[in-house]
Scaffold this motif. Structure first.
Motif, PDB file in Angstrom:
ATOM      1  N   PHE B  97      35.443  50.911  39.189  1.00 48.09           N
ATOM      2  CA  PHE B  97      36.492  49.949  38.362  1.00 48.09           C
ATOM      3  C   PHE B  97      35.807  48.107  38.049  1.00 48.09           C
ATOM      4  CE2 PHE B  97      39.442  52.788  40.444  1.00 48.09           C
ATOM      5  CZ  PHE B  97      40.237  53.275  38.980  1.00 48.09           C
ATOM      6  N   LEU B  99      33.317  47.844  38.245  1.00 48.75           N
ATOM      7  CA  LEU B  99      31.558  47.880  37.494  1.00 48.75           C
ATOM      8  C   LEU B  99      31.807  48.195  35.705  1.00 48.75           C
ATOM      9  CD1 LEU B  99      28.946  49.327  40.051  1.00 48.75           C
ATOM     10  CD2 LEU B  99      29.017  47.382  39.086  1.00 48.75           C
ATOM     11  N   THR B 100      32.758  48.520  35.190  1.00 51.86           N
ATOM     12  CA  THR B 100      33.123  48.981  34.043  1.00 51.86           C
ATOM     13  C   THR B 100      34.239  47.708  33.902  1.00 51.86           C
ATOM     14  OG1 THR B 100      35.152  50.558  34.938  1.00 51.86           O
ATOM     15  CG2 THR B 100      33.280  51.405  34.285  1.00 51.86           C
ATOM     16  N   LYS B 101      34.070  46.629  33.817  1.00 55.74           N
ATOM     17  CA  LYS B 101      35.241  45.723  33.516  1.00 55.74           C
ATOM     18  C   LYS B 101      33.958  44.551  32.394  1.00 55.74           C
ATOM     19  CE  LYS B 101      38.884  45.974  35.017  1.00 55.74           C
ATOM     20  NZ  LYS B 101      38.912  47.464  35.461  1.00 55.74           N
ATOM     21  N   PRO B 102      34.415  44.029  31.431  1.00 53.05           N
ATOM     22  CA  PRO B 102      33.641  43.221  30.275  1.00 53.05           C
ATOM     23  C   PRO B 102      32.741  41.604  30.803  1.00 53.05           C
ATOM     24  CG  PRO B 102      35.427  43.603  29.497  1.00 53.05           C
ATOM     25  CD  PRO B 102      35.485  44.909  31.128  1.00 53.05           C
ATOM     26  N   VAL B 103      33.108  42.306  31.779  1.00 49.17           N
ATOM     27  CA  VAL B 103      32.626  40.601  33.169  1.00 49.17           C
ATOM     28  C   VAL B 103      31.831  41.443  33.688  1.00 49.17           C
ATOM     29  CG1 VAL B 103      34.117  38.471  34.955  1.00 49.17           C
ATOM     30  CG2 VAL B 103      34.980  40.226  33.020  1.00 49.17           C
ATOM     31  N   LEU B 108      32.522  38.684  39.051  1.00 49.43           N
ATOM     32  CA  LEU B 108      33.988  39.841  39.843  1.00 49.43           C
ATOM     33  C   LEU B 108      33.770  40.231  40.710  1.00 49.43           C
ATOM     34  CD1 LEU B 108      36.810  40.677  38.245  1.00 49.43           C
ATOM     35  CD2 LEU B 108      35.127  42.744  37.585  1.00 49.43           C
TER      36      LEU B 108
END
Lengths: 328, 261
Positions: B97, B99-103, B108
Motif C-alpha cells: 500500500f 509503495l503504491t502511493k504517489p509520495v 512516507l
C-alpha cells in the motif's frame, strides 16, 4: 476508439525460489549452497482492457492473478513484457500514474487499526493531495452509499470484518482513481456484505467510468460485475471473452429439470439421471442434444413443468481448470 | 511543502489519537523517572570513587545523561515506531500500500508513526540538561548553543539513517526482531561519553553505530570540547549516512519488487 486503459503484451514474471528437501541436514546444506527453481508465475500473457470495462480475472490459487495485478500496479518488475496502464509504465512508479490507480487487497489492510476510519480518510487525502472540498464531497458520497455514517467514527479495531472492508474500499477510492485493481475484495465476507461491496464497485464504475480489474473466488461477484472474464491457470492465459461464451465453450452439459404430472416415469433413456424423487427428475444432457431431448420428453412424458439450465458457473470454471491441468 | 503538510497530518492525527490514552502518559512518566533514577545512581556510584571520569566532571556527565535521554526520547517517539511498522509491513506484505502511493516511499514510511507520550523522556532529559548547565557555571555563548543544536540535529539524522538501513535489511532477511534489541543495547552505551571506552569500541560507537555523534558530540559542544573539525566530520558523516541509507532503501525496494531477479 479511445486508447485502451490497460495493454498487456507477452507479460511474464519468473521467480527464483530456493528449494531444499526436508530435514536438518538439507537445511544445513542449503545454508551454503542453495538450489533455485525458476517458477513461471506469469507466462507470456496478453490482453487489452478498454476504459470503463469491468473485467473478472479468474484462476485457482497460485495461477498468477495477484502477480499480474502487482505488475500492473507497479509493485513488481516484469521479467519480460512492459505493461501499459493509462499510458504509463507501472514499474516506474511515477506519481502521476500512482495518483490514478488504486489497489485493494481483501486479505490486507491499509487502515491504522487504532484510528477511527475518518482519520485514515484524512491521511489518505493528505497523501494524494486531494483538495478539501472535493475530498469531503467524495467522502460523504461514499459514506452515504455504503451506509457507514456511525461506523467511521469508531476505531477500525472495533469493526467487524465486513465493516472494515467497507472502510478499506472507501479509503482506496477517495482519490477517485481511474483504474481499480481489486484482489479478492469480498474474501471472507457474508453474502449480504459481498453484495454491498459489489454494488458499490458497480456504482463507482457507473458514476466515474473507472476501469476495474477484479479477482474473486466468488462467482457471484464475477457474474454481477463482469461481462468479460480473463482466465489464467499456471501463469498461462486460457480464456479471454464474455462470461457467457466461457460457459458455452466449457460446459458440455446442461441440466434439465422435469416436474411430472403423474409422478412417475422412466428417464434413463434420455441421459444421466442426477436425481429423481417425488415427481421431480433432474437430468444431465450433452449440450448439443438438449433441444432434441427436450422435445422428446415433452412428447413422451406427462410433463407439468420443464426447465433447462446451465450448470453453476463454479462447476464450469472447475471444469476448465481440471481439463487444462490434465493437458499440462 | 506537500511532504511537510503530510508529516503534519500524521503528527496531528497521531497525537490526537494518543491523547485519548492517558494511562500511557503515566506509565511513560514512570518509566522516564526510573530511567532517570538508575542513571543518577550510576553517576553517583562513579563519583563516590573519583571526581573525574576520562576527563569529564560530574556536571558534564550529567549533561551527557540529559542529552542521552533527550535523544533516546526522540528515537523512541519518532524513529523507532516508524521502523517497527516498516518491519511489520515488509513481513506481512502490506507495504504494498505504501509503495503504491504517489509520495516518495522512504519519506512516507518514515513519517507515519509518532509516539507522543515518549516525549516525556525528552522533557525529563531537558530538565536534567538545564540542571547540568547551571551546575557547570559556565556561560554558554550563542555559537556554542548553535553548535550544540546543529550537532544534535546531525546526530538525529545519523541515528535515523542507521535505523533505516538496519530495517531495510528486512527486505532480504524478513525476520529481524533481534535487531531492535541489538540497537537498544548499543545505544545504552551512549549514556557515557564514548571517549571513556577502549579505542575499538569507541570506533564502533562512532562509525558503525553513530551513538558518539548522537550524544557525545553534542555534549562536547556544550562543554567547550568540540573542535570545528569534529563538527565538520559530523556534517560529512551525516550526509554520507543519509545517502547510504537512501541507496540501501532503493536496493531493498528493488529486490522487493524483483527488479534485479
Amino acid at each position: 476508439m479511445p486508447n485502451p486503459a490497460i495493454t498487456v503484451n507477452l507479460l511474464s514474471k519468473h521467480y527464483k525460489v530456493p528449494v531444499r528437501e526436508a530435514g536438518l541436514k538439507a537445511a544445513t546444506k542449503s545454508l551454503f549452497r542453495r538450489k533455485y527453481n525458476s517458477v513461471k508465475a506469469v507466462d507470456n500473457i496478453s490482453f487489452t482492457i478498454q476504459p470503463g470495462e469491468v473485467v473478472g480475472f479468474l484462476g485457482p490459487n497460485g495461477a498468477g492473478k495477484t502477480t499480474t495485478l502487482k505488475m500492473l500496479s507497479g509493485l513488481l518488475f516484469p521479467t519480460s513484457g512492459i505493461p501499459d496502464v493509462l499510458g504509463f509504465q507501472p514499474s516506474r512508479r511515477q506519481a502521476d500514474f500512482l495518483r490514478q490507480i488504486t489497489l485493494v487487497m481483501g486479505n490486507r489492510s491499509q487502515m491504522s487499526w487504532d484510528l477511527p476510519a475518518l482519520d485514515s480518510f484524512e491521511l489518505q487525502r493528505a497523501i494524494y493531495g486531494v483538495p478539501s472540498p472535493d475530498f469531503l464531497r467524495t467522502r460523504d458520497e461514499f459514506i452515504e452509499l455504503l451506509d457507514v455514517k456511525e461506523l467511521v467514527k469508531k476505531p477500525v479495531r472495533n469493526l467487524s470484518l465486513g465493516e472494515r472492508m467497507k472502510m478499506e474500499i472507501i479509503v482506496a477510492l477517495l482519490h477517485r482513481p481511474k483504474v481499480l485493481f481489486l484482489d479478492e475484495p469480498t474474501i471472507g465476507l457474508d453474502v449480504t456484505m459481498q453484495r454491498r461491496i459489489r454494488q458499490f464497485v458497480e456504482e463507482y464504475n457507473r458514476r466515474y467510468g473507472a476501469t476495474v480489474l477484479l479477482t474473486s473466488h466468488y462467482m457471484a461477484d464475477v457474474e454481477a460485475l463482469c461481462k468479460r472474464v480473463i482466465v489464467i491457470h499456471n501463469g498461462k492465459l486460457l480464456f479471454d471473452g464474455d462470461l457467457s461464451t466461457l460457459v458455452d465453450r466449457f460446459s458440455a452439459f446442461k441440466t434439465i429439470g422435469v416436474t411430472l404430472a403423474n409422478g412417475f416415469g422412466s428417464f434413463s433413456q434420455y441421459g444421466e439421471v442426477l436425481n429423481q424423487e417425488a415427481g421431480h427428475v433432474t437430468l444431465r444432457i450433452p449440450r448439443e442434444k438438449t433441444p432434441e431431448v427436450t422435445a422428446r420428453i415433452l412428447a413422451e412424458q406427462q410433463v407439468d413443468d420443464l426447465t433447462v439450465e446451465d450448470p453453476p458457473i463454479e462447476d464450469v470454471i472447475e471444469k476448465v481448470f481440471a481439463q487444462k491441468s490434465a493437458e499440462v | 511543502m506537500k511532504i511537510i503538510k503530510l508529516a503534519w497530518s500524521y503528527l496531528r492525527i497521531g497525537i490526537a489519537n494518543e491523547l485519548q490514552y492517558r494511562v500511557n502518559f503515566f506509565i511513560q512518566l514512570l518509566q522516564s523517572f526510573i530511567a532517570l533514577g538508575t542513571g543518577l545512581i550510576g553517576l553517583w556510584l562513579v563519583f563516590t570513587q573519583t571526581t573525574q571520569l576520562g576527563g569529564w566532571s560530574q556536571p558534564e556527565l550529567l549533561a551527557v545523561m540529559g542529552i542521552y535521554m533527550v535523544m533516546g526520547g526522540v528515537i523512541q517517539s519518532a524513529i523507532q515506531p516508524n521502523m517497527q511498522r516498516l518491519m511489520d509491513e515488509i513481513q506481512d506484505g502490506s507495504l504494498d500500500f505504501a509503495l503504491t502511493k504517489p509520495v516518495d516511499g522512504q519519506i512516507l514510511v518514515s513519517i507515519r508513526e509518532f509516539r507522543f507520550w515518549q516525549l516525556t523522556d525528552v522533557v525529563v532529559g531537558l530538565v536534567v540538561l538545564v540542571i547540568a548547565v547551571v551546575q557547570l557555571q559556565e556561560k554558554i555563548g550563542v555559537w556554542q548553543a548553535l553548535a550544540f543544536m546543529v550537532a544534535l540535529l546531525l546526530g538525529g539524522i545519523m541515528i535515523y539513517s542507521f535505523w533505516l538501513m538496519l530495517t531495510t535489511t528486512a527486505f532480504w532477511l524478513i525476520r529481524i526482531w533481534e535487531l531492535v534489541n541489538l540497537f537498544q543495547g548499543l545505544y545504552a552505551a551512549g549514556r557515557w561519553p564514548v571517549t571513556i571506552y577502549p579505542q575499538w569500541l569507541r570506533l564502533g560507537l562512532t562509525f558503525i553505530v553513530p551513538v558518539a555523534f548522537a550524544v557525545t558530540v553534542p555534549a562536547e559542544a556544550l562543554t567547550n570540547r568540540l573542535t570545528p573539525l569534529t563538527l565538520l566530520g559530523a556534517f560529512g558523516l551525516a550526509i554520507l549516512l543519509m545517502l547510504l541509507a537512501r541507496f540501501v532503501w532503493r536496493l531493498g525496494v528493488r529486490s522487493y519488487s524483483g527488479a534485479s531477479a
